[in-house]
Design a protein around this motif. Sequence first.
Motif: not given
Length: 326
Positions: A53-78
């Motif tokens: 949100d406007e200032r990163g209040n707790p409970g509003t953050d969606l964060t990302f690590f950039e891993l340029p060589y990350a492969g495609q996710t294979r969706y599943g459990t766990n």
Amino acid sequence: MQLKPLKGQHHVSAITADAKRNYEFFTKTLGMRLVKKSINQDDSSVYHLFYADERGNPGTDLTFFELPYAGQTRYGTNSISTTSLRVPSDASLDFWKKRFEQNQVDHDDISEHTGRKTLAFRDFEGQRLMLVSDENNVGVAGGKPWDKSAVPSEHAIYGLGPVMLTVAKAETSAQVLTQLLGYREKGSYRSIFPGQPDVRIFETGEGGTGAEVHLEERSDLPVETQGRGSVHHVAFRVESEEELRSWANHLKQIRIPNSGFVERYYFKSLYFREANGILYELATDGPGFEGDEPFESLGERLSLPPYFEHQRAEIEAKLKPLDTKE
């Protein structure tokens, strides 16, 4: 000291292979604010981007690590299989459906779960996301939309909603949620996948969309392989450093392997992984994101915690430039 109930979602951290496109999607298409452009403190060669949100209040953050060589996710459990984002009303979902159509965002139709209307969608890397209407919600308050967002405030994303866990053995995770973390099981709803058990709902603290975990058992999937578009971990809120240290002592006493107290500068953390492979973080509400940048210019420069500042030249040399000034 008796442990206090967790307060709900703190943040969700996911993986992207393209920080530039990620920034454009989450700020320009979704209208969230980049409140911090920093580094993965466990690997300073990659970005850690915080949208909120406007200032990163707790409970509003969606964060990302950039891993340029990350492969495609294979969706599943766990896996942490869906991250939901709160919007103010049912009418907001109509607004967002039209916006997704205009911006060619992959999305489903508006549907309803547990009395709330929702709209599932995917980002450009297949990140599984869902908007959830707060029209009939009571419980943990949301944040405050940024007034310079690309999205009108009456429809803006202003917090994290329920987090979906998809596991092979639901009871294992249910025991962690209830017996260790103090969640309450409050109900269930039918799985959209034929032949699979009902999805179980757990809540903590004041409850509501910002404090729920939805637990899905799937017997028809392999274990997920993480890659771009997958979620790395989910973090839950504790109110203070003192409380976090109490949690660290408690986990040690009951012999749950964990990271112990970790200094993240913007908040304090500890981490542990349960038997189904889900990585949990407990994180403090403060001190927040304005200790090294003023509110007006959050996210515009590369922010480094003080204990990394002496490495700034070396760190910046390794990072691909990312222009985040509006």
